[in-house]
Design an enzyme around this catalytic site. Sequence first.
Site, PDB file in Angstrom:
ATOM      1  N   HIS A 117       0.838  -1.202   0.000  1.00  0.00           N
ATOM      2  CA  HIS A 117       0.000   0.000   0.000  1.00  0.00           C
ATOM      3  C   HIS A 117       0.875   1.254   0.000  1.00  0.00           C
ATOM      4  O   HIS A 117       1.203   1.810   1.041  1.00  0.00           O
ATOM      5  CB  HIS A 117      -0.914  -0.005   1.233  1.00  0.00           C
ATOM      6  N   ASP A 122       0.750   2.637   3.860  1.00  0.00           N
ATOM      7  CA  ASP A 122      -0.097   3.676   3.259  1.00  0.00           C
ATOM      8  C   ASP A 122       0.712   4.962   3.082  1.00  0.00           C
ATOM      9  O   ASP A 122       0.236   6.070   3.371  1.00  0.00           O
ATOM     10  CB  ASP A 122      -1.346   3.922   4.094  1.00  0.00           C
ATOM     11  N   HIS A 145       2.675  14.392   0.383  1.00  0.00           N
ATOM     12  CA  HIS A 145       2.079  15.632  -0.103  1.00  0.00           C
ATOM     13  C   HIS A 145       3.133  16.735  -0.030  1.00  0.00           C
ATOM     14  O   HIS A 145       4.149  16.595   0.661  1.00  0.00           O
ATOM     15  CB  HIS A 145       0.863  16.027   0.733  1.00  0.00           C
ATOM     16  N   HIS A 172     -10.583   0.228  -0.041  1.00  0.00           N
ATOM     17  CA  HIS A 172     -10.655   1.347   0.886  1.00  0.00           C
ATOM     18  C   HIS A 172     -12.127   1.444   1.272  1.00  0.00           C
ATOM     19  O   HIS A 172     -12.966   1.700   0.418  1.00  0.00           O
ATOM     20  CB  HIS A 172     -10.175   2.618   0.177  1.00  0.00           C
ATOM     21  N   GLY A 210      -3.194  12.114   4.672  1.00  0.00           N
ATOM     22  CA  GLY A 210      -2.062  11.258   4.360  1.00  0.00           C
ATOM     23  C   GLY A 210      -0.753  11.666   4.989  1.00  0.00           C
ATOM     24  O   GLY A 210      -0.468  12.847   5.183  1.00  0.00           O
ATOM     25  N   ARG A 238       2.373   8.580  -6.669  1.00  0.00           N
ATOM     26  CA  ARG A 238       1.891   9.851  -7.234  1.00  0.00           C
ATOM     27  C   ARG A 238       2.161  10.033  -8.732  1.00  0.00           C
ATOM     28  O   ARG A 238       1.475  10.816  -9.378  1.00  0.00           O
ATOM     29  CB  ARG A 238       2.479  11.050  -6.478  1.00  0.00           C
TER      30      ARG A 238
END
Length: 432
Positions: free
Chosen positions: A60, A305, A309, A179, A324, A64
């Site tokens: 996971h 996960d 960003h 999800h 996130g 991007r």
Amino acid sequence: MAKIIKQCMHMHSNGEIESVDIKIEKGKIIEIAAEIGSNQDDDLIDGKNKWIAPGFIDVHVHLREPGGEQKETIVTGTRAAAAGGFTTICAMPNTNPVPDHVEALSSLLKVIHDQAVVNVLPYASITKGLKGKELVDFSSLAAAGAFAFTDDGVGIQSAGDMMLAMQRANQINRPIVAHCEDNRLINNGSVHQGEVSQRLGLNGIPSVCESTQIARDVLLAEATGSHYHVCHVSTKESVRVIRDAKRAGISVTAEVSPHHLLLNETDIQTPDSNYKMNPPLRGVADQAALWEGLKDGTIDFIATDHAPHTKEEKSNTIDLAPFGIVGLETAFALLHTHFVKTEKCTLTELIEWLTIKPAQVFNLAKGRIELGADADLVLLDLEKKWTIDANQFESKGRNTPFNQWNVIGKPVMTIVNGQIVYQEGESSCIDN
């Protein structure tokens, strides 16, 4: 020319520890012995006082690229993986374009082939554009190289669509990875609905937003006979539903993130966006249930996960910033420090949750040290004390609540297909 890792400590699944040499040639493990002789041309790696483990597997990860290169790229994301000891990662499809058709997936696979420094297995989406309306062509995407199917980031809202997706994925022997989130229950929230949301005056996301969709889906999995995998479980109710489903013989598996094991909503003292993730940090009882579920096998393994960003995005307040946090470079050290060193679990258990268990769940020929296996390995210094510094990450993402945490234990060398791709203190890409 062969590589020989000398005098590294190897822990067997039964807990037995021995010092071994491991010989690698043409990307494979070709010999394991107490001592292996070497030739003049062999590359000798000093493993003394280090532990050898199979390279970690993370199913996971958000890389991007394409479309979000300002947050992360395949190069930076896989370098982060290598620095964290991960040799196989699975890339989520919330990119632009979405890998929802063969041309987009094929283009992504070419970039992975050319630029990734670890093994990357890409997901395809369940619905076109992740919009939850029209199912993708499962057969063609699987044939083109899709690892599995998911709309991670959004839940499949229609039970009919999810059932049809399970049927089609099952026909081609691919899992549905979910999800779980009911859009009607999100409440435009940014944290868990509980004490902290009230204290900070924020909209809260209730636990039933996740657990009710899991309850629906496990029954659909039973009806279709498909393999259904639950992403980032976060609530005690979800753990109970998954436990009951497994007892009923339903083919359901699940993962938990390091941050949901390590933190709960009470750790959010201020509206700091580095504590904003989806699902959110839940209550103390939820955190305890997740740990219990991992220990008893209800939850199968750990996945990060990893969700980078930009600094600008995360500089917003918690209600406006994106969900996130990053996790590839901190996962092992945090888990080793707070669970192995405190004797809440053994080193063997932790390694299994990061290697053997995800490999078994997704039928990957990875996660083991044995003759003929791929030489995907990580050398660990279990006594190394260091401080997490987000400014030193290989990832472009700096968004972590764990910045400046003191930890013990670190991957110091990562080997993928026999090539050193990370060595502490040197460039991530060493052998190419």
